[in-house]
Motif scaffolding. Structure first.
Motif, PDB file in Angstrom:
ATOM      1  N   VAL B  13       1.026  -1.333   0.203  1.00  0.00           N
ATOM      2  CA  VAL B  13      -0.089  -0.001  -0.078  1.00  0.00           C
ATOM      3  C   VAL B  13       1.005   1.275  -0.057  1.00  0.00           C
ATOM      4  CG1 VAL B  13      -1.797  -1.197   1.174  1.00  0.00           C
ATOM      5  CG2 VAL B  13      -0.276   0.119   2.497  1.00  0.00           C
ATOM      6  N   SER B  14       0.341   2.368  -0.402  1.00  0.00           N
ATOM      7  CA  SER B  14       0.947   3.653  -0.334  1.00  0.00           C
ATOM      8  C   SER B  14       0.666   4.209   1.003  1.00  0.00           C
ATOM      9  CB  SER B  14       0.416   4.500  -1.323  1.00  0.00           C
ATOM     10  OG  SER B  14       0.897   4.289  -2.726  1.00  0.00           O
ATOM     11  N   GLU B  15       1.848   4.900   1.382  1.00  0.00           N
ATOM     12  CA  GLU B  15       1.721   5.601   2.640  1.00  0.00           C
ATOM     13  C   GLU B  15       0.566   6.728   2.802  1.00  0.00           C
ATOM     14  OE1 GLU B  15       5.553   7.565   3.803  1.00  0.00           O
ATOM     15  OE2 GLU B  15       4.884   7.444   5.969  1.00  0.00           O
ATOM     16  N   GLY B  16      -0.213   6.765   3.969  1.00  0.00           N
ATOM     17  CA  GLY B  16      -1.396   7.530   3.826  1.00  0.00           C
ATOM     18  C   GLY B  16      -2.669   6.710   3.492  1.00  0.00           C
ATOM     19  N   ALA B  17      -2.678   5.594   2.621  1.00  0.00           N
ATOM     20  CA  ALA B  17      -3.772   4.666   2.328  1.00  0.00           C
ATOM     21  C   ALA B  17      -4.159   4.072   3.401  1.00  0.00           C
ATOM     22  CB  ALA B  17      -3.278   4.039   0.943  1.00  0.00           C
ATOM     23  N   SER B  18      -5.516   3.514   3.224  1.00  0.00           N
ATOM     24  CA  SER B  18      -6.108   2.594   3.966  1.00  0.00           C
ATOM     25  C   SER B  18      -5.645   1.298   3.768  1.00  0.00           C
ATOM     26  CB  SER B  18      -7.649   2.854   4.099  1.00  0.00           C
ATOM     27  OG  SER B  18      -7.979   2.738   2.620  1.00  0.00           O
ATOM     28  N   ASN B  75     -10.997  -9.052  10.565  1.00  0.00           N
ATOM     29  CA  ASN B  75     -10.176  -8.315   9.480  1.00  0.00           C
ATOM     30  C   ASN B  75      -9.648  -7.125  10.487  1.00  0.00           C
ATOM     31  OD1 ASN B  75     -10.884 -10.105   7.651  1.00  0.00           O
ATOM     32  ND2 ASN B  75     -12.226  -8.591   6.354  1.00  0.00           N
ATOM     33  N   LEU B  76      -8.314  -6.811  10.007  1.00  0.00           N
ATOM     34  CA  LEU B  76      -7.650  -5.995  10.774  1.00  0.00           C
ATOM     35  C   LEU B  76      -7.675  -4.545   9.768  1.00  0.00           C
ATOM     36  CD1 LEU B  76      -5.678  -5.142  13.251  1.00  0.00           C
ATOM     37  CD2 LEU B  76      -3.901  -5.784  11.565  1.00  0.00           C
ATOM     38  N   ARG B  77      -7.936  -3.409  10.368  1.00  0.00           N
ATOM     39  CA  ARG B  77      -8.104  -2.264   9.638  1.00  0.00           C
ATOM     40  C   ARG B  77      -7.126  -1.068  10.133  1.00  0.00           C
ATOM     41  NH1 ARG B  77     -13.778  -3.149   9.369  1.00  0.00           N
ATOM     42  NH2 ARG B  77     -14.287  -1.778  10.900  1.00  0.00           N
ATOM     43  N   LYS B  78      -6.735  -0.212   9.317  1.00  0.00           N
ATOM     44  CA  LYS B  78      -6.143   1.015   9.637  1.00  0.00           C
ATOM     45  C   LYS B  78      -6.407   2.274   8.866  1.00  0.00           C
ATOM     46  CE  LYS B  78      -1.923   3.147  11.568  1.00  0.00           C
ATOM     47  NZ  LYS B  78      -0.636   2.894  12.013  1.00  0.00           N
ATOM     48  N   PRO B  79      -6.933   3.242   9.236  1.00  0.00           N
ATOM     49  CA  PRO B  79      -7.290   4.266   8.154  1.00  0.00           C
ATOM     50  C   PRO B  79      -6.431   4.995   7.434  1.00  0.00           C
ATOM     51  CG  PRO B  79      -7.740   5.097  10.493  1.00  0.00           C
ATOM     52  CD  PRO B  79      -7.248   3.589  10.451  1.00  0.00           C
ATOM     53  N   SER B  80      -5.105   4.859   7.917  1.00  0.00           N
ATOM     54  CA  SER B  80      -4.178   5.650   7.242  1.00  0.00           C
ATOM     55  C   SER B  80      -2.566   5.134   7.627  1.00  0.00           C
ATOM     56  CB  SER B  80      -4.181   7.205   7.712  1.00  0.00           C
ATOM     57  OG  SER B  80      -2.876   7.694   6.983  1.00  0.00           O
ATOM     58  N   VAL B  81      -2.053   4.358   6.780  1.00  0.00           N
ATOM     59  CA  VAL B  81      -0.990   3.630   6.907  1.00  0.00           C
ATOM     60  C   VAL B  81       0.236   4.528   7.076  1.00  0.00           C
ATOM     61  CG1 VAL B  81       0.572   1.705   6.001  1.00  0.00           C
ATOM     62  CG2 VAL B  81      -1.946   1.339   5.949  1.00  0.00           C
ATOM     63  N   HIS B  82       1.250   4.274   7.904  1.00  0.00           N
ATOM     64  CA  HIS B  82       2.468   4.726   8.070  1.00  0.00           C
ATOM     65  C   HIS B  82       3.794   3.910   7.504  1.00  0.00           C
ATOM     66  CE1 HIS B  82       6.092   6.737  10.516  1.00  0.00           C
ATOM     67  NE2 HIS B  82       5.326   7.868  10.118  1.00  0.00           N
ATOM     68  N   TRP B  83       4.733   4.378   7.045  1.00  0.00           N
ATOM     69  CA  TRP B  83       6.099   3.657   6.690  1.00  0.00           C
ATOM     70  C   TRP B  83       6.052   2.768   7.713  1.00  0.00           C
ATOM     71  CZ3 TRP B  83      10.427   3.583   9.299  1.00  0.00           C
ATOM     72  CH2 TRP B  83      10.693   4.562  10.197  1.00  0.00           C
ATOM     73  N   SER B  84       6.187   3.171   8.965  1.00  0.00           N
ATOM     74  CA  SER B  84       6.670   2.039  10.053  1.00  0.00           C
ATOM     75  C   SER B  84       5.732   1.016  10.347  1.00  0.00           C
ATOM     76  CB  SER B  84       6.824   3.014  11.208  1.00  0.00           C
ATOM     77  OG  SER B  84       5.532   3.627  11.719  1.00  0.00           O
ATOM     78  N   ASP B  85       4.732   0.997   9.634  1.00  0.00           N
ATOM     79  CA  ASP B  85       3.828  -0.328   9.740  1.00  0.00           C
ATOM     80  C   ASP B  85       4.019  -1.436   8.912  1.00  0.00           C
ATOM     81  OD1 ASP B  85       0.792   2.231   9.566  1.00  0.00           O
ATOM     82  OD2 ASP B  85       1.971   0.982  11.511  1.00  0.00           O
ATOM     83  N   ALA B  86       5.169  -1.206   8.173  1.00  0.00           N
ATOM     84  CA  ALA B  86       5.800  -2.134   7.149  1.00  0.00           C
ATOM     85  C   ALA B  86       6.320  -3.396   8.268  1.00  0.00           C
ATOM     86  CB  ALA B  86       6.759  -1.706   6.283  1.00  0.00           C
ATOM     87  N   ALA B  87       5.670  -4.414   8.215  1.00  0.00           N
ATOM     88  CA  ALA B  87       5.818  -5.832   8.943  1.00  0.00           C
ATOM     89  C   ALA B  87       5.310  -6.813   8.375  1.00  0.00           C
ATOM     90  CB  ALA B  87       5.506  -5.269  10.469  1.00  0.00           C
ATOM     91  N   ARG B 109       2.359 -10.280   4.878  1.00  0.00           N
ATOM     92  CA  ARG B 109       3.714  -9.474   4.831  1.00  0.00           C
ATOM     93  C   ARG B 109       3.176  -8.074   4.307  1.00  0.00           C
ATOM     94  NH1 ARG B 109       8.724  -9.273   6.421  1.00  0.00           N
ATOM     95  NH2 ARG B 109       8.671 -11.817   6.289  1.00  0.00           N
ATOM     96  N   LEU B 110       3.325  -6.892   4.796  1.00  0.00           N
ATOM     97  CA  LEU B 110       2.794  -5.638   4.395  1.00  0.00           C
ATOM     98  C   LEU B 110       3.962  -4.813   4.145  1.00  0.00           C
ATOM     99  CD1 LEU B 110       0.815  -3.258   4.137  1.00  0.00           C
ATOM    100  CD2 LEU B 110       1.103  -2.628   6.516  1.00  0.00           C
ATOM    101  N   ALA B 111       4.113  -4.278   2.787  1.00  0.00           N
ATOM    102  CA  ALA B 111       5.056  -3.216   2.222  1.00  0.00           C
ATOM    103  C   ALA B 111       4.376  -1.942   2.257  1.00  0.00           C
ATOM    104  CB  ALA B 111       5.690  -3.914   0.866  1.00  0.00           C
ATOM    105  N   VAL B 112       5.081  -0.919   2.520  1.00  0.00           N
ATOM    106  CA  VAL B 112       4.523   0.399   2.383  1.00  0.00           C
ATOM    107  C   VAL B 112       5.425   1.460   1.554  1.00  0.00           C
ATOM    108  CG1 VAL B 112       3.782   2.613   3.834  1.00  0.00           C
ATOM    109  CG2 VAL B 112       3.602   0.091   4.703  1.00  0.00           C
ATOM    110  N   HIS B 113       4.789   1.886   0.374  1.00  0.00           N
ATOM    111  CA  HIS B 113       5.526   2.777  -0.535  1.00  0.00           C
ATOM    112  C   HIS B 113       5.322   4.222   0.043  1.00  0.00           C
ATOM    113  CE1 HIS B 113       6.951  -0.181  -3.184  1.00  0.00           C
ATOM    114  NE2 HIS B 113       5.770  -0.412  -3.850  1.00  0.00           N
ATOM    115  N   PRO B 114       6.354   5.122  -0.344  1.00  0.00           N
ATOM    116  CA  PRO B 114       6.489   6.246   0.176  1.00  0.00           C
ATOM    117  C   PRO B 114       5.439   7.166  -0.837  1.00  0.00           C
ATOM    118  CG  PRO B 114       8.514   5.702  -0.923  1.00  0.00           C
ATOM    119  CD  PRO B 114       7.702   4.523  -0.602  1.00  0.00           C
TER     120      PRO B 114
END
Lengths: 114, 114
Positions: B13-18, B75-87, B109-114
Motif C-alpha cells: 500500500v502507499s503511505e497514507g492509504a487505508s 479483519n484488521l484495519r487502519k485508516p491511514s498507513v505509516h511507513w513504520s507499519d511495514a511488517a 507481509r505488508l510493504a508500504v510505498h512512500p
C-alpha cells in the motif's frame, strides 16, 4: 514491561549436533512456549510448559525436547539436529492467572543446520 | 479442526492509504481472536484481541479489527498507513485445549510505498 530473552540471535550447527536454545522471562509467568516460524506456515507450537518440570507437546514435537527446571527458564533441545530443523525459533510466555492474557514473545533465534 | 486463514501473503500500500488485512477462522465455539505484528528482526507484539462484547476492537498503533461471526472473519484495519507499519501480521485463534493452544495464520507481509 515483560521481557522474554532468547540467548542467541543466530546459531549455526552441524547435522547430528545436540543443540540447546535458551529462553528466560522476567515476569514470573507460569506458562512458557516454543514456536517454530517458517515462511508460509506461520507459527507452529512445538512444546509448552505450564509449570516447573511440567511440559506438554504442541503440534510438532518430533525431534525436540524441552526442559523447565526453573520458572523463569525454558530450554528447547534438539537431540540430533537435522537440516529440516533450520528455522526461526520463537519463545513466548504468558501469565496463567487470566484466561485472556496475551503471549509475550522473544526476538527469536535463527538456527541454521548444515 | 481449528484453523486460521490469511488469504493475502503479501500486500503493498502507499503511505497514507487505508489498509485491511483479512483473517478467516474455523472454530466451533466462540473464539478468542488475536492480531500480532512482527517487525523485521523482532518477536511478535500483540496489536489487539477479541474475547466477547463489542465486535469492533481497538488496538495499539491506530489499528482496529471487527469480529463478524456470520463470516467467521476478524479483519484488521487502519485508516491511514505509516511507513513504520511495514511488517508481517499474524492472526491467531485460541484452539481446542484451552488458552495455551493458539493457532496462527501463515501471516501477511505488508510493504508500504512512500
Amino acid at each position: 514491561d515483560v521481557k522474554v530473552t532468547q540467548s542467541s540471535r543466530y546459531l549455526v550447527k552441524r547435522t547430528g549436533e545436540k543443540v540447546f536454545l535458551e529462553c528466560v522471562q522476567d515476569m514470573d509467568h507460569e506458562n512458557m512456549f516454543w514456536y517454530r516460524q517458517d515462511p508460509g506456515l506461520g507459527l507452529r507450537l512445538i512444546y509448552f510448559s505450564y509449570d516447573v518440570k511440567m511440559k506438554e507437546k504442541g503440534d510438532i514435537p518430533e525431534g525436540y525436547s524441552v526442559s523447565r527446571e526453573k520458572k523463569e527458564r525454558f530450554s528447547l533441545i534438539l537431540e540430533s539436529a537435522s537440516t529440516n530443523q533450520t528455522s526461526m525459533y520463537l519463545c513466548a510466555s504468558r501469565s496463567g492467572g487470566l484466561d485472556n492474557s496475551p503471549l509475550h514473545f522473544g526476538n527469536g533465534t535463527r538456527l541454521t543446520v548444515t | 479442526a481449528q484453523s486460521v486463514t490469511q488469504p493475502d501473503i503479501h500486500i503493498t500500500v502507499s503511505e497514507g492509504a487505508s489498509l485491511e488485512l483479512r483473517c478467516n477462522y474455523s472454530y466451533g465455539a466462540t473464539p478468542y481472536l488475536f492480531w500480532y505484528v512482527q517487525s523485521p528482526g523482532q518477536g511478535l507484539q500483540l496489536l489487539l484481541k477479541y474475547f466477547s462484547g463489542d465486535t469492533l476492537v481497538q488496538g495499539i498503533k491506530g489499528f482496529e479489527a471487527e469480529f463478524k461471526r456470520s463470516q467467521s472473519s476478524f479483519n484488521l484495519r487502519k485508516p491511514s498507513v505509516h511507513w513504520s507499519d511495514a511488517a508481517e501480521y499474524f492472526c491467531a485463534v485460541r484452539g481446542v485445549g484451552g488458552y495455551n493452544k493458539l493457532i496462527f495464520g501463515a501471516g501477511t507481509r505488508l510493504a508500504v510505498h512512500p
